[in-house]
Scaffold this motif. Structure first.
Motif, short mmCIF file in Angstrom:
data_model
loop_
_atom_site.label_atom_id
_atom_site.label_comp_id
_atom_site.label_asym_id
_atom_site.label_seq_id
_atom_site.Cartn_x
_atom_site.Cartn_y
_atom_site.Cartn_z
N ILE A 120 1.69 -7.01 0.26
CA ILE A 120 1.61 -7.34 1.68
C ILE A 120 0.23 -7.88 2.02
O ILE A 120 0.09 -8.90 2.71
N VAL A 121 -0.81 -7.21 1.53
CA VAL A 121 -2.18 -7.65 1.80
C VAL A 121 -2.43 -9.03 1.20
O VAL A 121 -3.08 -9.89 1.82
N ARG A 122 -1.88 -9.27 0.01
CA ARG A 122 -2.10 -10.56 -0.66
C ARG A 122 -1.49 -11.72 0.14
O ARG A 122 -1.99 -12.84 0.10
N VAL A 123 -0.41 -11.44 0.86
CA VAL A 123 0.19 -12.49 1.70
C VAL A 123 -0.80 -12.92 2.78
O VAL A 123 -0.92 -14.11 3.09
N HIS A 124 -1.52 -11.95 3.34
CA HIS A 124 -2.46 -12.24 4.43
C HIS A 124 -3.83 -12.68 3.92
O HIS A 124 -4.51 -13.48 4.56
N TYR A 125 -4.23 -12.14 2.77
CA TYR A 125 -5.55 -12.46 2.22
C TYR A 125 -5.40 -12.80 0.74
O TYR A 125 -5.73 -12.00 -0.15
N PRO A 126 -4.87 -13.99 0.45
CA PRO A 126 -4.61 -14.35 -0.96
C PRO A 126 -5.87 -14.46 -1.82
O PRO A 126 -5.79 -14.32 -3.04
N THR A 155 0.10 -0.21 8.41
CA THR A 155 -0.14 -1.47 7.70
C THR A 155 -1.01 -2.41 8.53
O THR A 155 -1.94 -3.03 8.01
N SER A 156 -0.70 -2.54 9.82
CA SER A 156 -1.47 -3.45 10.66
C SER A 156 -2.93 -3.03 10.75
O SER A 156 -3.84 -3.87 10.78
N LEU A 159 -4.71 -4.06 7.55
CA LEU A 159 -5.03 -5.50 7.56
C LEU A 159 -6.23 -5.79 8.46
O LEU A 159 -7.09 -6.61 8.12
N ASP A 160 -6.29 -5.12 9.61
CA ASP A 160 -7.44 -5.30 10.50
C ASP A 160 -8.73 -4.81 9.83
O ASP A 160 -9.78 -5.44 9.95
N LYS A 163 -9.89 -7.23 7.20
CA LYS A 163 -10.48 -8.40 7.86
C LYS A 163 -11.93 -8.13 8.23
O LYS A 163 -12.82 -8.98 8.06
#
Length: 212
Positions: A120-126, A155-156, A159-160, A163
């Protein structure tokens, strides 16, 4: 289902607009209306229904059972041309009525494990460095597994947090168990209330004492 824009009608009546004679001009179809009149079978999402008014699920029982609803202002019945596939999500923040649940097929989505969360993280931060991701996930799941947390980070929030780690150029080493620090840097993205911060500090302090 729909909204009746009484304010616009009142304004138009004051301006002498001829549209006011047809109340249908002020009926705004909602998503359920759009789903019912769709020529193709639609998929309707009702997201986080547990955050709606307590009577909201019960208010939908008749409409979802009969696949139709009545528009009182125009005296018309809106019937479904195709029975929509309706997906309803809930975070279980409050109980849903039994009569409503009886009409649902229940599916529980488990929280992602580390491998799934990494994807999931890789989708947002490849382009995220593997070492930073590994340390971030280790710290994240350590916090989630702490007993007694009032609000476990989701999860959100992960991701934050990542970031912020990237924006502040936090090195992977800073996420490891540093004896001078009790909680990871920028923890405010993960722990959302004072009670959880104090609890996590106490748990780590006790664990460190046992190791000594």
């Amino acid at each position: 289902m729909y909204e009746y824009d009484a304010v616009s009608r009142l304004r138009d009546s004051q301006l002498g607009d001829a549209r006011v004679h047809d109340i249908g001009n002020y009926i705004i179809p909602g998503k359920l209306w759009e789903a019912f009149v769709s020529e193709r079978q639609p998929v309707l999402l009702i997201d986080e229904i547990d955050k709606a008014d307590i009577e909201f699920p019960n208010d939908l029982l008749h409409e979802l059972d009969r696949m139709e609803f009545f528009v009182y202002e125009t005296r018309q019945v809106i019937r479904a041309k195709q029975r929509p596939i309706i997906i309803i999500t809930s975070n279980n923040e409050k109980e849903l009525p039994d009569a409503f649940l009886r009409r649902c097929f229940f599916h529980y989505i488990r929280f992602p494990d580390k491998e799934t969360m990494e994807q999931i993280v890789r989708v947002h931060y490849p382009d995220l460095k593997k070492r930073l991701l590994s340390e971030a996930l280790e710290a994240f799941f350590e916090i989630r597994e702490a007993p007694g947390l009032k609000k476990r980070p989701s999860t959100s929030e992960l991701l934050d947090w990542i970031k912020l780690l990237v924006a502040e150029d936090i090195p992977p080493e800073a996420l490891r168990g540093d004896p001078r620090k009790l909680i990871p840097p920028l923890y405010g993205a993960l722990l959302k209330n004072e009670q959880d911060v104090h609890l996590f500090e106490r748990l780590l302090f006790m664990n460190r004492k046992r190791k000594e």
